[in-house]
Motif scaffolding. Structure first.
Motif, short mmCIF file in Angstrom:
data_model
loop_
_atom_site.label_atom_id
_atom_site.label_comp_id
_atom_site.label_asym_id
_atom_site.label_seq_id
_atom_site.Cartn_x
_atom_site.Cartn_y
_atom_site.Cartn_z
N GLY A 291 0.79 -1.23 0.00
CA GLY A 291 0.00 0.00 0.00
C GLY A 291 0.82 1.28 0.00
N ALA A 292 2.17 1.17 -0.10
CA ALA A 292 3.00 2.39 -0.08
C ALA A 292 2.82 3.16 -1.39
CB ALA A 292 4.46 2.02 0.12
N ASP A 293 2.95 4.47 -1.30
CA ASP A 293 2.78 5.32 -2.49
C ASP A 293 4.16 5.52 -3.13
OD1 ASP A 293 2.32 7.21 -4.38
OD2 ASP A 293 1.40 8.69 -3.04
N GLU A 294 4.54 4.59 -3.98
CA GLU A 294 5.87 4.64 -4.59
C GLU A 294 5.96 5.76 -5.64
OE1 GLU A 294 7.93 3.13 -2.51
OE2 GLU A 294 8.95 1.99 -4.08
N VAL A 295 4.83 6.14 -6.21
CA VAL A 295 4.86 7.21 -7.20
C VAL A 295 5.30 8.51 -6.51
CG1 VAL A 295 3.47 8.63 -8.77
CG2 VAL A 295 3.17 6.15 -8.74
N SER A 296 4.65 8.82 -5.37
CA SER A 296 5.02 10.05 -4.67
C SER A 296 6.47 9.98 -4.18
CB SER A 296 4.10 10.29 -3.47
OG SER A 296 2.80 10.52 -3.96
N ARG A 297 6.88 8.81 -3.71
CA ARG A 297 8.27 8.68 -3.24
C ARG A 297 9.23 8.99 -4.39
NH1 ARG A 297 12.50 4.60 -1.98
NH2 ARG A 297 11.44 3.00 -3.20
N GLY A 298 8.94 8.43 -5.57
CA GLY A 298 9.80 8.66 -6.74
C GLY A 298 9.84 10.12 -7.15
N VAL A 299 8.66 10.74 -7.16
CA VAL A 299 8.57 12.13 -7.59
C VAL A 299 9.31 13.04 -6.60
CG1 VAL A 299 6.94 14.05 -7.91
CG2 VAL A 299 6.42 11.79 -8.87
N GLU A 300 9.08 12.81 -5.29
CA GLU A 300 9.73 13.66 -4.28
C GLU A 300 11.25 13.49 -4.34
OE1 GLU A 300 7.58 12.58 -0.74
OE2 GLU A 300 5.76 13.44 -1.66
N TRP A 301 11.67 12.25 -4.50
CA TRP A 301 13.12 11.99 -4.58
C TRP A 301 13.71 12.70 -5.80
CZ3 TRP A 301 15.80 9.66 -8.58
CH2 TRP A 301 17.15 9.41 -8.34
N ALA A 334 2.59 -8.13 -10.93
CA ALA A 334 3.86 -7.47 -10.62
C ALA A 334 4.24 -6.53 -11.75
CB ALA A 334 4.94 -8.51 -10.38
N GLY A 335 4.13 -7.04 -13.00
CA GLY A 335 4.50 -6.23 -14.17
C GLY A 335 3.63 -4.99 -14.26
N GLN A 336 2.34 -5.19 -14.03
CA GLN A 336 1.40 -4.08 -14.14
C GLN A 336 1.67 -3.02 -13.07
OE1 GLN A 336 -0.88 -4.21 -16.80
NE2 GLN A 336 -0.86 -2.03 -16.30
N MET A 337 1.93 -3.49 -11.84
CA MET A 337 2.18 -2.53 -10.75
C MET A 337 3.39 -1.67 -11.09
SD MET A 337 1.45 -4.13 -6.99
CE MET A 337 2.32 -5.67 -7.16
N MET A 338 4.44 -2.33 -11.61
CA MET A 338 5.65 -1.58 -11.92
C MET A 338 5.41 -0.62 -13.09
SD MET A 338 8.62 -0.88 -11.00
CE MET A 338 9.34 -2.16 -9.96
N GLU A 339 4.72 -1.11 -14.12
CA GLU A 339 4.43 -0.23 -15.27
C GLU A 339 3.63 0.99 -14.82
OE1 GLU A 339 2.65 -2.37 -18.60
OE2 GLU A 339 4.08 -3.99 -18.24
N ASP A 340 2.61 0.74 -13.99
CA ASP A 340 1.76 1.85 -13.53
C ASP A 340 2.59 2.86 -12.72
OD1 ASP A 340 -0.36 0.64 -14.72
OD2 ASP A 340 -1.29 -0.10 -12.86
N ALA A 341 3.46 2.34 -11.85
CA ALA A 341 4.25 3.23 -11.00
C ALA A 341 5.21 4.07 -11.85
CB ALA A 341 5.02 2.42 -9.96
N LEU A 342 5.94 3.41 -12.74
CA LEU A 342 6.92 4.14 -13.55
C LEU A 342 6.23 5.16 -14.46
CD1 LEU A 342 9.40 1.23 -14.43
CD2 LEU A 342 9.72 3.05 -12.73
N ALA A 343 5.09 4.75 -15.03
CA ALA A 343 4.36 5.67 -15.91
C ALA A 343 3.82 6.84 -15.10
CB ALA A 343 3.22 4.92 -16.62
N GLY A 344 3.33 6.56 -13.89
CA GLY A 344 2.80 7.61 -13.03
C GLY A 344 3.89 8.61 -12.64
#
Ligand code: ADP
Length: 421
Positions: A291-301, A334-344
């Protein structure tokens, strides 16, 4: 002024392949993603390649999309249309190439089209109507085991007759080697016999140039990207196409980002190299599943890094780790989660100051292009054969490079950015 050449490609990478070939022949080329609905700015393009996803779609959907692409291309001025399919003639058991070719012939009121998937640079050749992949016929190549489009026959004549319900003849190599006039006479002969298709033998680029020269008056040409090599010369000879244009680099300026979802050996080596010189961040599927928000973590970083160097955000892992992740979460999920996160992440950073983006991975590229709402790509100079810089036409002006997995040497990312001013 409009465009002089239009193309309908049955998948995304096939479209890029063709666009690159036309750029190599000095044309200015736009690759549209899907059928453009409203006023896509064609700028000064000589040709537009419409990239569809129709290879494995149901046949009626493939036909409908191809006809819509044709209508749009014609509305932009295209007088000659290429229907581009794979150089291994990828088609499902029922086959979409035949139905789409039939529909385009009819819609364009043409009585015959050539069939020529030859691409000698990639070892795809045609002899006596049989398609070879390297040293073996198509149905003995690895294409016989392809998960989506297994190819069990190597005779293009049989495949085309089975898929289209129309008669198909041959323009043999001996005729091709005799040049334009004899090729045209053989095509006329096939036409007089009631054939609606003519498979053309071709072993070399010279053969493809001779065939191209014979097709100046064909409103519809079908084949792999090789068939396009000889067509720009006809357009120049007839005054429809100006002098050769060198492709131009994208002009978008801003911070630089690499997004990598490919787990291929080449991409992992490129990531390892980038770790030495740039800030990098790995996105974690386990955290997302919790449930962690990896998109926000990536953007903030990314926004917290200094703007001096490119930043790299990746999901790529080595095969053992990928296998563990897939066992835990399921391969597709797994593939979909990663694609969604990277695209986001790419989308949110593109809305900020990031304007030069490199994406590694075929599926990952598809997801990013969709998230960024890119409508078309203006094809620029090549970073390496088959991988050009492009200017994305969409919501934000962007420099975009899309690379499928196993491609390029370790320094590929820095080489790519090194080309941009
Ligand atoms: P390639 O062009 O190398 O095939 P793709 O982007 O097409 O690359 O496919 C890679 C797939 O692997 C994508 O669906 C991506 O989301 C997924 N992926 C990336 N990292 C991981 C990982 N660590 N574990 C599992 N799957 C991953």
């Amino acid at each position: 002024m409009g465009i002089v050449l239009g193309a309908i490609a049955d998948d995304f990478t096939g479209a890029t392949d063709l666009a690159n070939t036309l750029v190599g022949e000095g044309m200015s080329v736009l690759q549209a993603i899907g059928v453009p609905h409203d006023g896509l700015p064609i700028q000064n393009a000589d040709a537009v390649v419409v990239a569809l996803k129709s290879r494995t779609a149901p046949a009626d959907e493939a036909v409908a999309k191809s006809k819509a692409a044709l209508d749009w291309l014609k509305s932009q001025g295209a007088e000659q249309i290429i229907f581009k399919y794979c150089s291994t003639f990828d088609s499902t058991a029922k086959g979409n190439i035949g139905p789409v070719a039939d529909a385009l012939l009819e819609a364009m009121d043409q009585d015959l089209a050539v069939i020529c998937p030859a691409f000698p640079a990639n070892q795809r050749t045609i002899y006596k109507g049989t398609l070879f992949v390297g040293d073996v016929p198509l149905s003995e190549s690895s294409m016989k085991d392809h998960p989506l489009t297994p190819m069990c026959d190597s005779s293009l004549i049989r495949l085309m007759e089975a898929q289209s319900g129309n008669d198909c003849g041959l323009i043999p190599l001996e005729t091709v080697r005799n040049g334009k006039g004899p090729i045209q006479r053989q095509i006329d002969e096939l036409r007089n016999k009631g054939k609606r298709y003519g498979v053309v033998d071709a072993l070399t680029d010279d053969d493809l140039h001779s065939i191209g020269a014979a097709l100046a008056d064909h409103k519809l040409v079908t084949g792999g990207s090789g068939i396009a090599m000889g067509l720009p010369a006809n357009l120049r000879k007839s005054g429809k196409l100006g002098a050769s244009n060198a492709p131009v680099l994208p002009t978008a300026r801003g911070r630089r980002l690499v997004v990598a979802g490919s787990c291929s050996a080449a991409t992992r080596a490129q990531i390892a190299r980038a770790k030495v010189i740039w800030p990098t961040l790995k996105i974690d599927i386990d955290r997302m599943a919790d449930g962690a928000d990896e998109v926000s973590r990536g953007v903030e970083w990314a926004t917290a890094q200094s703007g001096d160097a490119p930043v790299l955000i990746y999901g790529s892992s080595d095969p053992d780790e990928v296998a563990q992740t897939q066992a835990k979460h399921g391969t597709e999920r797994a593939g979909q989660m990663m694609e969604d996160a990277l695209a986001g992440i790419a989308k949110r950073l593109a809305d900020m100051e990031f304007a030069q983006i490199f994406v590694a991975g075929g599926e990952t590229s598809g997801a990013v292009v969709k998230a960024l709402d890119v409508r078309a790509l203006k094809i620029g100079p090549e970073i390496a054969p088959g991988v050009p810089w492009t200017e994305a036409i969409g919501e934000n002006p962007l420099a975009l490079a899309l690379k499928s997995g196993n491609f390029g040497k370790d320094t590929f990312f820095e080489d790519a950015f090194g080309m941009l001013p």
